[in-house]
Design a protein around this motif. Structure first.
Motif, PDB file in Angstrom:
ATOM      1  N   VAL A 275       0.844  -1.200   0.000  1.00 30.06           N
ATOM      2  CA  VAL A 275       0.000   0.000   0.000  1.00 30.06           C
ATOM      3  C   VAL A 275       0.878   1.247   0.000  1.00 30.06           C
ATOM      4  CG1 VAL A 275      -1.648   1.357   1.357  1.00 30.06           C
ATOM      5  CG2 VAL A 275      -1.975  -1.111   1.096  1.00 30.06           C
ATOM      6  N   GLN A 276       1.917   1.261   0.822  1.00 26.25           N
ATOM      7  CA  GLN A 276       2.809   2.418   0.906  1.00 26.25           C
ATOM      8  C   GLN A 276       3.556   2.651  -0.404  1.00 26.25           C
ATOM      9  OE1 GLN A 276       2.676   4.504   3.516  1.00 26.25           O
ATOM     10  NE2 GLN A 276       1.121   3.099   4.282  1.00 26.25           N
ATOM     11  N   LEU A 277       3.821   1.575  -1.147  1.00 26.72           N
ATOM     12  CA  LEU A 277       4.539   1.704  -2.416  1.00 26.72           C
ATOM     13  C   LEU A 277       3.702   2.378  -3.497  1.00 26.72           C
ATOM     14  CD1 LEU A 277       6.385  -1.723  -2.558  1.00 26.72           C
ATOM     15  CD2 LEU A 277       7.406   0.535  -2.240  1.00 26.72           C
ATOM     16  N   GLN A 278       2.408   2.445  -3.301  1.00 24.06           N
ATOM     17  CA  GLN A 278       1.556   3.118  -4.275  1.00 24.06           C
ATOM     18  C   GLN A 278       1.806   4.627  -4.267  1.00 24.06           C
ATOM     19  OE1 GLN A 278      -2.477   1.936  -3.476  1.00 24.06           O
ATOM     20  NE2 GLN A 278      -1.997  -0.223  -3.737  1.00 24.06           N
ATOM     21  N   PHE A 279       2.412   5.103  -3.212  1.00 24.78           N
ATOM     22  CA  PHE A 279       2.769   6.499  -3.056  1.00 24.78           C
ATOM     23  C   PHE A 279       4.278   6.546  -2.878  1.00 24.78           C
ATOM     24  CE2 PHE A 279      -1.224   5.418  -0.981  1.00 24.78           C
ATOM     25  CZ  PHE A 279      -2.108   6.136  -1.759  1.00 24.78           C
TER      26      PHE A 279
ATOM     27  N   SER B 197       6.141   9.349  -1.030  1.00 28.05           N
ATOM     28  CA  SER B 197       6.590  10.526  -0.293  1.00 28.05           C
ATOM     29  C   SER B 197       7.470  10.097   0.887  1.00 28.05           C
ATOM     30  CB  SER B 197       5.389  11.310   0.230  1.00 28.05           C
ATOM     31  OG  SER B 197       4.816  10.669   1.348  1.00 28.05           O
ATOM     32  N   GLY B 198       8.033  11.060   1.530  1.00 27.46           N
ATOM     33  CA  GLY B 198       8.831  10.790   2.721  1.00 27.46           C
ATOM     34  C   GLY B 198       8.014  10.177   3.836  1.00 27.46           C
ATOM     35  N   TYR B 199       6.728  10.515   3.887  1.00 27.17           N
ATOM     36  CA  TYR B 199       5.850   9.936   4.900  1.00 27.17           C
ATOM     37  C   TYR B 199       5.692   8.437   4.681  1.00 27.17           C
ATOM     38  CZ  TYR B 199       4.571  14.729   6.018  1.00 27.17           C
ATOM     39  OH  TYR B 199       4.610  16.044   6.383  1.00 27.17           O
TER      40      TYR B 199
ATOM     41  N   ALA C 253       6.681   5.271   7.088  1.00 26.96           N
ATOM     42  CA  ALA C 253       5.721   4.210   7.424  1.00 26.96           C
ATOM     43  C   ALA C 253       6.331   2.838   7.157  1.00 26.96           C
ATOM     44  CB  ALA C 253       4.433   4.386   6.632  1.00 26.96           C
ATOM     45  N   VAL C 254       7.028   2.700   6.028  1.00 26.28           N
ATOM     46  CA  VAL C 254       7.678   1.426   5.690  1.00 26.28           C
ATOM     47  C   VAL C 254       8.757   1.111   6.720  1.00 26.28           C
ATOM     48  CG1 VAL C 254       9.141   0.256   3.988  1.00 26.28           C
ATOM     49  CG2 VAL C 254       7.118   1.523   3.241  1.00 26.28           C
ATOM     50  N   ARG C 255       9.517   2.100   7.144  1.00 29.07           N
ATOM     51  CA  ARG C 255      10.550   1.885   8.166  1.00 29.07           C
ATOM     52  C   ARG C 255       9.924   1.386   9.469  1.00 29.07           C
ATOM     53  NH1 ARG C 255      13.218   6.157   9.975  1.00 29.07           N
ATOM     54  NH2 ARG C 255      15.085   4.980  10.459  1.00 29.07           N
TER      55      ARG C 255
ATOM     56  N   ARG D  60      13.252   2.273  -4.345  1.00 25.86           N
ATOM     57  CA  ARG D  60      12.070   3.106  -4.067  1.00 25.86           C
ATOM     58  C   ARG D  60      12.286   4.071  -2.912  1.00 25.86           C
ATOM     59  NH1 ARG D  60       7.108   1.429  -6.014  1.00 25.86           N
ATOM     60  NH2 ARG D  60       6.472   3.498  -5.365  1.00 25.86           N
ATOM     61  N   PHE D  61      12.868   3.559  -1.819  1.00 24.94           N
ATOM     62  CA  PHE D  61      12.993   4.371  -0.604  1.00 24.94           C
ATOM     63  C   PHE D  61      14.413   4.450  -0.056  1.00 24.94           C
ATOM     64  CE2 PHE D  61       8.429   2.972  -0.088  1.00 24.94           C
ATOM     65  CZ  PHE D  61       7.873   4.220  -0.320  1.00 24.94           C
ATOM     66  N   GLY D  62      15.366   3.811  -0.720  1.00 23.87           N
ATOM     67  CA  GLY D  62      16.744   3.840  -0.242  1.00 23.87           C
ATOM     68  C   GLY D  62      16.982   2.986   0.992  1.00 23.87           C
ATOM     69  N   LEU D  63      16.104   2.007   1.236  1.00 21.07           N
ATOM     70  CA  LEU D  63      16.236   1.141   2.411  1.00 21.07           C
ATOM     71  C   LEU D  63      17.082  -0.071   2.044  1.00 21.07           C
ATOM     72  CD1 LEU D  63      12.539   1.354   3.621  1.00 21.07           C
ATOM     73  CD2 LEU D  63      14.488   2.725   4.363  1.00 21.07           C
ATOM     74  N   LYS D  64      18.185  -0.264   2.769  1.00 24.22           N
ATOM     75  CA  LYS D  64      19.157  -1.308   2.447  1.00 24.22           C
ATOM     76  C   LYS D  64      18.999  -2.519   3.349  1.00 24.22           C
ATOM     77  CE  LYS D  64      22.686   2.020   1.085  1.00 24.22           C
ATOM     78  NZ  LYS D  64      24.043   2.497   1.346  1.00 24.22           N
ATOM     79  N   ALA D  65      19.213  -3.683   2.755  1.00 26.75           N
ATOM     80  CA  ALA D  65      19.274  -4.919   3.535  1.00 26.75           C
ATOM     81  C   ALA D  65      20.410  -4.793   4.544  1.00 26.75           C
ATOM     82  CB  ALA D  65      19.498  -6.114   2.613  1.00 26.75           C
TER      83      ALA D  65
END
Length: 68
Positions: free
Chosen positions: A13-17, A19-21, A25-27, A54-59
């Motif tokens: 759901v969050q990937l559909q948008f 933004s930084g928000y 939320a994903v974090r 998408r969000f720069g979140l690394k394994a």
């Protein structure tokens, strides 16, 4: 308790948008997964859902303190 399937659904759901928000939320979702399921489950979700591009979140990132 956050299951992998529930986390996957919430993140999708969050990937559909994008933004930084939504990144925050994903974090928070990943933090909950890490506290309940461990780092391996978080890394799997990051790879599966391609969260780095998408969000720069690394394994390997520790999200366990996010959202506390």
């Amino acid at each position: 308790m956050m299951t992998i399937d529930r986390a996957r659904s919430l993140i999708q759901v969050q990937l559909q948008f994008s933004s930084g928000y939504n990144r925050n939320a994903v974090r928070m979702i990943l933090g909950e997964v890490q506290r309940n399921q461990g780092q391996g489950a978080v890394d799997d979700l990051i790879r599966e859902l391609e969260l780095y591009p998408r969000f720069g979140l690394k394994a390997g990132t520790d999200f366990s303190k996010v959202g506390l």
